[in-house]
Design a protein around this motif. Structure first.
Motif, mmCIF file in Angstrom:
data_model
loop_
_atom_site.group_PDB
_atom_site.id
_atom_site.type_symbol
_atom_site.label_atom_id
_atom_site.label_comp_id
_atom_site.label_asym_id
_atom_site.label_seq_id
_atom_site.Cartn_x
_atom_site.Cartn_y
_atom_site.Cartn_z
ATOM 1 N N LEU A 141 0.863 -1.184 0.000
ATOM 2 C CA LEU A 141 0.000 0.000 0.000
ATOM 3 C C LEU A 141 0.892 1.225 0.000
ATOM 4 O O LEU A 141 1.744 1.382 0.878
ATOM 5 C CB LEU A 141 -0.900 0.001 1.239
ATOM 6 N N ILE A 142 0.721 2.103 -0.992
ATOM 7 C CA ILE A 142 1.474 3.363 -1.061
ATOM 8 C C ILE A 142 0.485 4.505 -0.902
ATOM 9 O O ILE A 142 -0.437 4.653 -1.703
ATOM 10 C CB ILE A 142 2.255 3.475 -2.376
ATOM 11 N N LEU A 143 0.696 5.329 0.128
ATOM 12 C CA LEU A 143 -0.290 6.341 0.496
ATOM 13 C C LEU A 143 -0.022 7.719 -0.081
ATOM 14 O O LEU A 143 -0.954 8.467 -0.369
ATOM 15 C CB LEU A 143 -0.369 6.448 2.023
ATOM 16 N N PHE A 160 13.110 12.941 1.172
ATOM 17 C CA PHE A 160 12.889 13.115 -0.265
ATOM 18 C C PHE A 160 12.996 14.600 -0.583
ATOM 19 O O PHE A 160 12.249 15.416 -0.045
ATOM 20 C CB PHE A 160 11.508 12.580 -0.670
ATOM 21 N N GLU A 161 13.917 14.933 -1.482
ATOM 22 C CA GLU A 161 14.186 16.333 -1.787
ATOM 23 C C GLU A 161 12.963 17.030 -2.370
ATOM 24 O O GLU A 161 12.695 18.183 -2.073
ATOM 25 C CB GLU A 161 15.368 16.429 -2.758
ATOM 26 N N ASP A 162 12.239 16.334 -3.226
ATOM 27 C CA ASP A 162 11.054 16.915 -3.844
ATOM 28 C C ASP A 162 10.120 15.778 -4.252
ATOM 29 O O ASP A 162 10.395 14.608 -4.000
ATOM 30 C CB ASP A 162 11.418 17.803 -5.043
ATOM 31 N N THR A 163 9.025 16.140 -4.905
ATOM 32 C CA THR A 163 8.042 15.132 -5.289
ATOM 33 C C THR A 163 8.613 14.143 -6.299
ATOM 34 O O THR A 163 8.314 12.938 -6.240
ATOM 35 C CB THR A 163 6.787 15.815 -5.867
ATOM 36 N N LYS A 206 -3.348 13.199 -5.080
ATOM 37 C CA LYS A 206 -2.846 13.520 -6.416
ATOM 38 C C LYS A 206 -1.552 12.784 -6.718
ATOM 39 O O LYS A 206 -1.343 12.296 -7.842
ATOM 40 C CB LYS A 206 -2.646 15.030 -6.546
ATOM 41 N N SER A 207 -0.673 12.688 -5.715
ATOM 42 C CA SER A 207 0.632 12.075 -5.965
ATOM 43 C C SER A 207 0.509 10.595 -6.303
ATOM 44 O O SER A 207 1.257 10.078 -7.145
ATOM 45 C CB SER A 207 1.537 12.262 -4.741
#
Length: 510
Positions: free
Chosen positions: A215-217, A226-229, A253-254
């Motif tokens: 599961l990835i939330l 994490f430096e960015d998205t 959204k991600s």
């Protein structure tokens, strides 16, 4: 998926790393009560392994008692003598900006020094049982705990980043393991310039977990992990490609972007099997809007053409949706809906995840472990569900690096509060002399709340403590939400004690 945690220590002694037939057979865990570390230690101990650990003098709390009761030999204070020659590895939870006696001792003995991520990878690679994982850039604690409860058949073990209110964060099982792979467990700081950054050194090449179901939330920037998205998406795409089936909630959204990535970029083993969880009929698991019942959420999920209902004692729409995603993952992992519903009747919630600590003099105090700006914003909004009075938020930002990178978002996250009290940034760094990122948080908070609603705790012999400041800001019927992971962990209890001793207008006042 978790990024390696760098540890700044003196250069290690020359020589080969000591081999170990089982890397974690006799592990020593530094700062063993830290979030994420306790669950790992308890899981190892419950498998009958010889586990030792160390804690700071101020950390002799219920977690230390749980560990000792489970058979973990816990030493108070960090000392080189805590690392014995018979240890097979030393596990470290965070980042250190100075030499550390126990890590230095490990290097003298040529012992592997592992980041927590490496330890998890070591025990989950070629696990031999069903591995069910929860991943994401942040906000996994509730989902992982609900998933462990939903799959708890007496043969399921778990390693969680946070304990629930009625079960430990680590437990061994003989058929299945639920593990929270989110790196956002404790305060991490990047090593300062000029220091020697020690990358964890294992006895064998680093291998990554390959869960059957993951599961990835969320996949968002979360410094220093994490430096960015894009960085988060890249890491979580790798985790998805290594998984048999991936469960993705479409209300974020991600994760919708991650789904597109997995569709467009097949992994080395071919296309990834994706199961979607969403708020409309197009999702594989259709979730109806959660209903708040005053002390728990009523959840309704359509799965394989049938609607099922579950009740989970979590506050906040975001926590309820995380629980829905966890339940969907349990179903994908093979649990029956009726059995899941029955098992969840024993679930009591997660410690410091919108936990009501108590009410004194008509003032309710609620605890939150939120770190990421999105988590803070969600918890502040959810606090409105728990009161008809004002919401006063005491925020202790987490880490110099994180606060500097996300200051604007942290300040804006307080927008649903009536008043905010800003505490000094929590950091393990000693003697930090750079700019205070709390200034930027304060400016952002003032923009959304106004200057009269934002207050700041000042240090000094004549300055009031945070519990006194909160006492002065509250009235009967208000709710105080304490957010943070340093001194904030004790502030809620201190405030309740202060209210009991000082008194305030209200029928409950002694």
């Amino acid at each position: 998926m978790e990024s390696m945690d760098a540890v700044s220590v003196r250069p290690r002694a020359k020589g080969r790393t000591k081999p170990a037939p089982d890397l974690l057979a006799k592990a020593h865990l530094v700062d063993v009560t830290a979030p994420g570390m306790e669950g790992l230690a308890l899981w190892l101990a419950s498998r009958g392994l010889d586990v030792t650990g160390s804690i700071g003098p101020a950390d002799q709390d219920s977690a230390a008692a749980r560990l000792r009761e489970a058979g973990v030999n816990v030493a108070v204070g960090f000392d080189a003598r805590n690392v014995q020659e018979d240890r097979t590895c030393v596990v470290w939870s965070g980042v250190l900006a100075a030499p550390h006696p126990e890590l230095d001792r490990a290097q003298e003995l040529h012992l592997p020094v592992l980041a927590r991520a490496h330890a998890l990878a070591s025990l989950t690679t070629d696990f031999g049982q069903q591995l069910v994982a929860v991943g994401g850039s942040h906000g996994t604690a509730t989902a992982a705990a609900v998933l462990a409860a939903a799959l708890d058949d007496g043969h399921t073990g778990w390693i969680l980043n946070a304990p629930t209110l009625n079960r430990p964060p680590g437990h061994s099982g003989d058929r299945r393991l639920v593990v929270d792979l989110c790196p956002d467990t404790a305060t991490h700081e990047p090593a300062p310039k000029g220091s020697w950054s020690y990358r964890p050194n294992t006895a064998s090449p680093y291998r990554r977990p390959r869960p059957e179901v993951t599961l990835i939330l969320a996949a968002a920037g979360n410094v220093p992990h994490f430096e960015d998205t894009v960085d988060a998406l890249n890491s979580l795409t790798g985790l998805a490609h290594r998984s048999g089936t991936v469960v993705l909630p479409l209300w974020d959204k991600s994760t919708r972007i991650l789904r597109e990535r997995l569709t467009d970029r097949p992994g080395p083993n071919g296309p990834t099997v994706v199961v979607t969880v969403g708020l409309d009929e197009s999702a594989d698991v259709w979730v109806l809007p959660p209903r708040w019942l005053g002390g728990e959420h009523l959840l309704a999920l359509h799965y394989q053409g049938v609607q099922y209902q579950f009740t989970v004692p979590v506050a906040g729409r975001h926590q309820a949706l995380a629980a829905c995603a966890a339940i969907a993952t349990a179903l994908v992992a093979g649990a029956s809906p009726g059995t899941v519903a029955e098992r969840l009747t024993a679930f009591r919630g997660v410690e410091r995840s919108l936990t009501v600590l108590g009410t004194q003099c008509g003032i309710t105090v609620v605890d939150s472990r939120a770190r990421h700006p999105r988590e803070v914003a969600h918890d502040v909004t959810a606090a409105r569900m728990l009161t008809e009075g004002n919401v006063i938020v005491a925020l202790e930002p987490d880490g110099i690096a994180r606060t500097s990178a996300h200051a604007g978002g942290l300040g804006a996250a307080l927008g649903d509060a009536d008043h905010a009290l800003l505490l000094p940034v929590s950091t393990p760094l000693a003697g930090y002399d750079g700019p205070d990122p709390l200034d930027a948080v304060e400016r952002a908070a003032v923009r959304v709340l106004g200057p009269d609603a934002v207050h700041r705790v000042r240090c000094g012999p004549r300055e009031s403590g945070p519990e006194q400041r909160l006492f002065e800001m509250t009235a009967e019927g208000d709710l105080v939400l304490v957010v943070g992971t340093g001194q904030a962990e004790r502030l809620g209890t201190l405030l309740l004690d202060h209210l009991a001793q000082t008194g305030a207008p209200g029928p409950d006042c002694p």
